[in-house]
Design a protein around this motif. Structure first.
Motif: not given
Length: 166
Positions: A141-144, A102-107, A85-90
């Motif tokens: 980042r996931e750590m699997s 994957d859409g498993e985690v959301d911002c 995931l990467a979320c860009l905030y103003d």
């Protein structure tokens, strides 16, 4: 037969085997701890560097409110297989754009905290344009891969100990 009743030759053999097995466990265990620690440090430096590069490329997109440019910049994370995931905030902390593998985690609605656990690494990096802070980049980042390396190391340690005893 009790240990005290064993012949001296067998006692010496068992004592030598026990001390050798102990040495193998400590040496391999120490190497495994060092290896995992180095891997986690390398991952953290890599994610922080990648975040800085993406933040540098996202400043103009935030400054000009250009979602297409922001999306192109965030999409560079596709090559990072563990980036979730990467979320860009103003500058007001409002979500501007995102990249989700994957859409498993959301911002989260506002920038999340930095964290480093056995399951994930989350970093926040300021986004600047023209010397002014225009936003914040949040990468997860996931750590699997670290967990997999730890499982393999423990398996190797078990094989060495059990193989040495048989």
């Amino acid at each position: 037969m009790a240990f005290r009743d064993l012949p001296i030759r067998r006692k010496l053999l068992l004592t030598t085997l026990a001390s050798s097995a102990t040495a193998v466990v400590f040496a391999t265990g120490g190497f495994l701890v060092w290896d995992i620690d180095q891997l986690r440090g390398d991952i953290q430096r890599d994610v922080e560097g990648q975040a800085q590069l993406i933040a540098d490329g996202s400043g103009t997109a935030l400054d000009f409110r250009d979602n297409r440019l922001a999306q192109e910049t965030l999409q560079t994370l596709k090559i990072r297989t563990h980036a979730q995931l990467a979320c860009l905030y103003d500058s007001n902390g409002v979500l501007f754009d995102r990249y989700e593998r994957d859409g498993e985690v959301d911002c989260p609605p506002s920038p999340g905290p930095e964290e480093y656990t056995w399951q994930r690494l989350a970093v926040n990096t300021p986004v600047n344009a023209g010397g002014q802070r225009v936003g914040l980049l949040h990468i997860v980042r996931e750590m699997s891969d670290v967990q997999q390396r730890l499982r393999i190391g423990v398996g190797i340690l078990a094989v060495l100990v059990l193989g040495g005893g048989g």
